[in-house]
Design a protein around this motif. Structure first.
Motif, PDB file in Angstrom:
ATOM      1  N   ARG A 159      -8.851 -11.534  -4.696  1.00 41.81           N
ATOM      2  CA  ARG A 159      -8.132 -12.094  -5.837  1.00 41.81           C
ATOM      3  C   ARG A 159      -7.192 -11.033  -6.404  1.00 41.81           C
ATOM      4  N   SER A 160      -6.180 -11.472  -7.137  1.00 45.47           N
ATOM      5  CA  SER A 160      -5.256 -10.529  -7.761  1.00 45.47           C
ATOM      6  C   SER A 160      -4.905 -11.000  -9.158  1.00 45.47           C
ATOM      7  N   GLN A 161      -4.590 -10.037 -10.005  1.00 45.89           N
ATOM      8  CA  GLN A 161      -4.207 -10.327 -11.384  1.00 45.89           C
ATOM      9  C   GLN A 161      -3.071  -9.407 -11.781  1.00 45.89           C
ATOM     10  N   ARG A 171      -0.295  -5.376  -9.527  1.00 45.48           N
ATOM     11  CA  ARG A 171      -1.277  -6.408  -9.192  1.00 45.48           C
ATOM     12  C   ARG A 171      -2.624  -5.739  -8.951  1.00 45.48           C
ATOM     13  N   VAL A 172      -3.606  -6.059  -9.758  1.00 45.48           N
ATOM     14  CA  VAL A 172      -4.953  -5.513  -9.607  1.00 45.48           C
ATOM     15  C   VAL A 172      -5.724  -6.385  -8.628  1.00 45.48           C
ATOM     16  N   LEU A 173      -6.355  -5.766  -7.646  1.00 43.92           N
ATOM     17  CA  LEU A 173      -7.105  -6.472  -6.615  1.00 43.92           C
ATOM     18  C   LEU A 173      -8.594  -6.454  -6.918  1.00 43.92           C
ATOM     19  N   SER A 174      -9.268  -7.539  -6.568  1.00 44.28           N
ATOM     20  CA  SER A 174     -10.726  -7.576  -6.686  1.00 44.28           C
ATOM     21  C   SER A 174     -11.286  -8.378  -5.521  1.00 44.28           C
ATOM     22  N   ILE A 175     -12.559  -8.120  -5.202  1.00 42.81           N
ATOM     23  CA  ILE A 175     -13.187  -8.863  -4.119  1.00 42.81           C
ATOM     24  C   ILE A 175     -13.376 -10.315  -4.536  1.00 42.81           C
TER      25      ILE A 175
END
Length: 257
Positions: A159-161, A171-175
């Protein structure tokens, strides 16, 4: 923030390919206090960087023809062969075919914009993270961040925010699992200025970014971006080791609980 509870898509391993492993071990020992431990005579010069007896990274000689010294980030995969097929189908390429290593399997890839990365299928990984002198963040620099995010979402479900950073959208990435903020491990940034290639850059947490910059210079490294404060993040510097492998350091802002 990055931790050692590895799930699909988590950064699980990081290693440095170097033209002079002895010099690299000495450099990172001086900068971060790491100790290099050989994996044995059968490992071809590969071994582990340790801090307080725990593995925090690895080091080995360059093995690909024409390769340059660089840090490689490995992300956890539950199916290496499927990951290789997915990478090719989505426009990337396979640099190292899926292979067995120890009790796991790995493969190395290049994404469609030219950034190199790897995947590891294993129950084991780094033993320390998000502490001083260990991996805390990984950052992709790409000419087309949105296309990059689509590629990695297809591969890992990330996911990205979006968040606003000085002069850019970050863009911050997360699993793909759990709380998005708790699962964040890295980000995607637009290539800026004289940056000439897409790449993954590892960030190591440090107690004093300015002191690390001085240590890098004193031990033959280069400062690509001097230490600077980034609002709501911390103090960051971009550096090169004597073999020209790029890495960054971060003194995080104190947590506000």
């Amino acid at each position: 923030m990055l931790d050692t509870h590895f799930r699909t898509g988590s950064p699980i391993w990081i290693d440095l390919g170097s033209p002079d492993t002895e010099a690299a071990a000495a450099f990172y020992g001086a900068v971060f206090g790491w100790r290099f431990v050989s994996a044995g005579p059968e490992a071809g010069g590969y071994g582990f960087f340790q801090k307080d007896g725990k593995t925090v990274a690895a080091l080995g000689p360059l093995t690909e023809e024409g390769a340059r010294s660089a840090w490689t980030t490995y992300f956890r995969s539950d199916d290496i062969d499927d990951a290789a097929r997915q990478v090719v189908a989505d426009g990337g390429s396979v640099r190292v075919e899926p292979m067995s290593v120890g009790e796991g399997r790995l493969a190395q890839f290049t994404d469609p914009q030219g950034a190199q990365f790897a995947v590891l299928q294993s129950a084991m990984g780094l033993q320390k993270a998000s502490e001083d002198d260990t991996l805390v963040w990984v950052e992709l620099h790409a000419a087309d961040p949105e296309a990059a995010i689509r590629f990695y979402h297809g591969l890992f479900g990330w996911r990205s925010q979006e968040m606003q950073a000085p002069g850019m959208t970050y863009r911050v990435l997360s699993i793909a699992y759990g709380d998005q903020q708790q699962g964040s491990f890295g980000g995607v940034a637009q290539l800026q200025g004289e940056q000439d290639e897409a790449r993954w850059v590892p960030y190591f947490a440090v107690a004093d970014a300015d002191a690390v910059v001085t240590a890098v210079q004193d031990n033959g490294g280069t400062v690509r971006m001097p230490a600077a404060d980034v609002p709501d993040v911390g103090r960051i510097a971009w550096l090169e080791d004597p073999g020209e492998a790029v890495f960054a350091v971060l003194k995080p802002n104190p947590r506000q609980d």
